[in-house]
Enzyme design. Structure first.
Site, PDB file in Angstrom:
ATOM      1  N   ASP A   1       0.535  -1.191  -0.407  1.00  0.00           N
ATOM      2  CA  ASP A   1      -0.077   0.216   0.091  1.00  0.00           C
ATOM      3  C   ASP A   1       0.655   1.441   0.044  1.00  0.00           C
ATOM      4  O   ASP A   1       1.980   1.554   0.859  1.00  0.00           O
ATOM      5  CB  ASP A   1      -1.085   0.076   1.658  1.00  0.00           C
ATOM      6  CG  ASP A   1      -1.934  -1.436   1.290  1.00  0.00           C
ATOM      7  OD1 ASP A   1      -2.390  -1.314   0.641  1.00  0.00           O
ATOM      8  OD2 ASP A   1      -2.515  -1.042   2.573  1.00  0.00           O
TER       9      ASP A   1
ATOM     10  N   HIS B   1      -2.639   5.658  -1.174  1.00  0.00           N
ATOM     11  CA  HIS B   1      -3.805   5.233  -1.363  1.00  0.00           C
ATOM     12  C   HIS B   1      -4.931   5.574  -0.355  1.00  0.00           C
ATOM     13  O   HIS B   1      -5.740   5.138  -0.498  1.00  0.00           O
ATOM     14  CB  HIS B   1      -3.408   3.731  -0.573  1.00  0.00           C
ATOM     15  CG  HIS B   1      -4.784   2.540  -0.690  1.00  0.00           C
ATOM     16  ND1 HIS B   1      -5.914   2.233  -0.620  1.00  0.00           N
ATOM     17  CD2 HIS B   1      -4.664   1.662   0.562  1.00  0.00           C
ATOM     18  CE1 HIS B   1      -6.373   2.019  -0.991  1.00  0.00           C
ATOM     19  NE2 HIS B   1      -6.096   1.205   0.303  1.00  0.00           N
TER      20      HIS B   1
END
Ligand code: 23J
Ligand code: MN
Length: 263
Positions: free
Chosen positions: A79, A83
């Site tokens: 991630d 994000h």
């Protein structure tokens, strides 16, 4: 030891097997479990699709190759800060702009497998991290912190992996104060063995999805669906987790690897 001689030793140890490479990625394909958001957010990551272009046939007599349809946040993945809404204004927020030095770093493995076997909603707190540090040593700046739950043993069955009922998904994760604490120690990021970096019930926390919210606000990273953390020592392994250099990507599947000393 100089850096050059240390790296030479590492090369020799990789060749001799004195340093082992452990695969921390799960299988990536049409059966890979994927996150299911509540129905009010109708758009989920679609199932992975593998489409054959040719396999030694009329469309490619000598060659085999496929094309893929795959979400950034599928399977074992990274991630990036962009994000989450909290991370959007930071520099180096995308898969193609994160400094690559961050993709190779020591890892602290916090074993919560007994707790999570007894309680799928188990939450690791800052006190839990501090108790682990008292036993194994402090988390140092620039190191990963990952939560071992052995949840990868469920990943061959999406229902078992997501563990959802009428009240939503039930899987372990961190409390907000856990993430605040590891960030205060200078952690590079936080990783889990579940579908995402947050607990199944994290949508109801303050802030919602604290791992996502707080990590990415601090321009730090997340790792999800890690496998084989049961093969790592509490301290002493090196994690290699490089997302694809997707242009303005918010995340990427990874072949997560760990270097460990042979037992
Ligand atoms: C989007 C919304 C909520 C969550 C996630 C993605 C993830 O876990 C992810 O893959 O980053 S919780
Ligand atoms: Mn993700």
């Amino acid at each position: 030891m100089t850096a050059a001689s240390t790296l030479e030793s590492l090369g020799a140890l990789l060749m001799s097997g004195g340093v082992e490479v452990v695969d921390l990625a799960g299988p990536l394909g049409p059966d890979t479990p994927l996150l299911k958001l509540p129905p009010d957010f109708a758009r989920d990551t679609p199932k992975i699709e593998v489409h054959k272009i040719s396999e030694y046939d009329k469309d490619g007599p000598f060659w085999a190759w496929n094309w893929l349809k795959i979400g950034e946040h599928s399977g074992t993945h990274f991630d990036a800060p962009h994000h989450w809404i909290t991370g959007k204004d930071y520099p180096d927020g995308y898969t193609d702009t994160i400094p690559v030095q961050n993709f190779v770093a020591p890892v602290n493995v916090i074993d919560c497998s007994a707790e999570t076997a007894a309680n799928p909603d188990f939450l690791l707190t800052s006190d839990g991290v501090k108790a682990w540090e008292a036993k194994h040593g402090a988390i140092a700046k620039g190191e990963w912190v990952v939560m071992r739950t052995d949840w990868d043993k469920r990943s061959n069955d999406e229902a078992l992996y997501l563990n959802a009922d009428a009240t939503g998904p039930h899987s372990p994760g961190p409390t907000p104060d856990c993430i605040d604490y590891i960030l205060s120690q200078g952690a590079l990021g936080w990783g889990t063995q579940c579908i995402g970096t947050d607990a199944g019930q994290a949508g109801g926390m303050t802030p919602p999805f604290p791992a996502h919210n707080l990590l990415h606000k601090a321009n730090r990273y997340g790792l999800a669906s890690l496998a084989n953390l049961d093969k790592l020592p509490a301290k002493g392994a090196i994690l290699i987790v490089a997302p694809l250099k997707l242009v303005q990507g918010t995340g990427s599947p990874i072949r997560a690897l760990a270097l460990i000393p042979r037992a």
